[in-house]
Design an enzyme around this catalytic site. Structure first.
Site, PDB file in Angstrom:
ATOM      1  N   GLY A  12       0.774  -1.234   0.000  1.00 17.04           N
ATOM      2  CA  GLY A  12       0.000   0.000   0.000  1.00 17.04           C
ATOM      3  C   GLY A  12       0.807   1.288   0.000  1.00 17.04           C
ATOM      4  N   ASN A  14       1.588   3.012  -2.600  1.00 19.65           N
ATOM      5  CA  ASN A  14       0.916   3.944  -3.525  1.00 19.65           C
ATOM      6  C   ASN A  14      -0.337   4.519  -2.869  1.00 19.65           C
ATOM      7  OD1 ASN A  14       2.146   4.163  -6.360  1.00 19.65           O
ATOM      8  ND2 ASN A  14       2.385   2.011  -5.853  1.00 19.65           N
ATOM      9  N   LEU A  91      -3.597  -6.794  -7.568  1.00 15.78           N
ATOM     10  CA  LEU A  91      -3.067  -7.887  -8.392  1.00 15.78           C
ATOM     11  C   LEU A  91      -4.132  -8.800  -8.979  1.00 15.78           C
ATOM     12  CD1 LEU A  91       0.101  -8.799  -6.304  1.00 15.78           C
ATOM     13  CD2 LEU A  91      -0.068  -7.414  -8.385  1.00 15.78           C
ATOM     14  N   ASN A 108      -4.852   2.831 -13.243  1.00 12.17           N
ATOM     15  CA  ASN A 108      -3.865   1.859 -12.765  1.00 12.17           C
ATOM     16  C   ASN A 108      -2.481   2.477 -12.847  1.00 12.17           C
ATOM     17  OD1 ASN A 108      -2.897  -0.757 -11.894  1.00 12.17           O
ATOM     18  ND2 ASN A 108      -2.104  -1.014 -13.970  1.00 12.17           N
ATOM     19  N   HIS A 110       1.380   1.480 -13.366  1.00  9.68           N
ATOM     20  CA  HIS A 110       2.224   0.363 -13.797  1.00  9.68           C
ATOM     21  C   HIS A 110       3.681   0.810 -13.711  1.00  9.68           C
ATOM     22  CE1 HIS A 110       3.339  -3.341 -15.799  1.00  9.68           C
ATOM     23  NE2 HIS A 110       4.156  -2.632 -16.536  1.00  9.68           N
ATOM     24  N   ASP A 151      -2.982  -3.563 -19.091  1.00 13.79           N
ATOM     25  CA  ASP A 151      -2.101  -2.395 -19.278  1.00 13.79           C
ATOM     26  C   ASP A 151      -2.314  -1.739 -20.643  1.00 13.79           C
ATOM     27  OD1 ASP A 151       0.451  -4.301 -17.612  1.00 13.79           O
ATOM     28  OD2 ASP A 151      -0.982  -2.879 -16.762  1.00 13.79           O
TER      29      ASP A 151
HETATM   30  C1  GRF Z   1       4.559  -1.743  -6.892  1.00 16.84           C
HETATM   31  O1  GRF Z   1       5.602  -2.411  -7.561  1.00 16.84           O
HETATM   32  C2  GRF Z   1       3.752  -0.966  -7.888  1.00 16.84           C
HETATM   33  O2  GRF Z   1       4.561  -0.592  -8.977  1.00 16.84           O
HETATM   34  C3  GRF Z   1       2.745  -1.929  -8.373  1.00 16.84           C
HETATM   35  O3  GRF Z   1       2.411  -2.703  -7.223  1.00 16.84           O
HETATM   36  C4  GRF Z   1       3.575  -2.784  -6.376  1.00 16.84           C
HETATM   37  C5  GRF Z   1       3.212  -2.607  -4.921  1.00 16.84           C
HETATM   38  O4  GRF Z   1       2.653  -1.352  -4.736  1.00 16.84           O
HETATM   39  N1  GRF Z   1       1.620  -1.234  -8.941  1.00 16.84           N
HETATM   40  P1  GRF Z   1       2.091  -0.880  -3.280  1.00 16.84           P
HETATM   41  O5  GRF Z   1       3.282  -0.665  -2.394  1.00 16.84           O
HETATM   42  O6  GRF Z   1       1.197  -1.988  -2.744  1.00 16.84           O
HETATM   43  O7  GRF Z   1       1.366   0.389  -3.580  1.00 16.84           O
END
Ligand code: GRF
Length: 201
Positions: A12, A14, A91, A108, A110, A151
């Protein structure tokens, strides 16, 4: 403000970037109304709780039809009056019924410069392993709309990051997150929410 759900699966970071930007007043057009985790172990749920944002687990059950999972996800989104979805380290492949219901309303992040190192099988560390394997000198991150092609949706924003001598996949992933993902995603959430709320602009 546009009620926004952030969909997560892991650490988490992001999500945290979005929460921090919101707290700093940088996302005035979106309300982070819900965090949806694909599994109950996601540390992202802790981050949501600390920020006072409701969290919920919507897990695709083993053997469950993808459309049925999609219907459950849509029910949660509609019950919470969500107008924008943000996949932040999420995911699980989104079912088409969700993508159709939220056309140009799912973002999203990427961890590469699409169209490089993206599509089926390219996620997390695998993306950075492929970039190092190919020997690129520049990589980065992309925020894009989600459509039925992994994507493959329209690109909203990108940011380049240097690949440095001695980089391992882990070191490169961290630099891409710090220098690109955590910068791009909050800004893209604000820009997209602003455009949805002010279509005339
Ligand atoms: C990161 O590698 C991001 O690039 C991808 O998911 C992974 C984990 O992201 N989208 P987060 O720390 O769970 O946000």
């Amino acid at each position: 403000m546009l009620r926004t759900a952030v969909l997560v699966s892991g650490g988490g970071t992001n999500l945290q970037a979005i929460l921090d930007a919101k707290a700093a007043g940088k996302i005035p057009h979106a309300e982070i109304a819900l965090v949806i985790a694909s599994n109950g172990r996601a540390y992202a749920l802790e981050r949501a709780a600390k920020a006072g944002v409701p969290g919920i687990v919507v897990h695709k059950e083993k053997g469950e039809a993808i459309e049925a999972y999609g219907e459950r996800l849509l029910a949660v989104l509609r019950e919470n009056r969500i107008g924008l979805c943000v996949l932040a380290g999420f995911l699980t492949i989104l079912p088409e019924n969700v993508i159709r219901a939220y056309d140009h309303r799912i973002l999203n992040i990427h961890p590469s410069l699409i169209p490089s190192f993206c599509g089926k099988g390219f996620y997390g560390l695998k993306v950075h392993e492929a970039a190092l394997e190919r020997g690129v000198k520049v990589t980065g991150a992309t925020v894009h709309f989600v459509n039925e092609i992994p994507d493959g949706g329209g690109i909203i924003a990108q940011k380049a990051v240097a690949v440095l001598p001695g980089d391992t996949p882990e070191i490169l992933q961290r630099r891409v997150m710090e220098e690109a993902e955590w910068v791009l995603l909050p800004a893209a959430v604000e820009e997209t929410a602003r455009k949805i709320e002010n279509p005339e602009l």
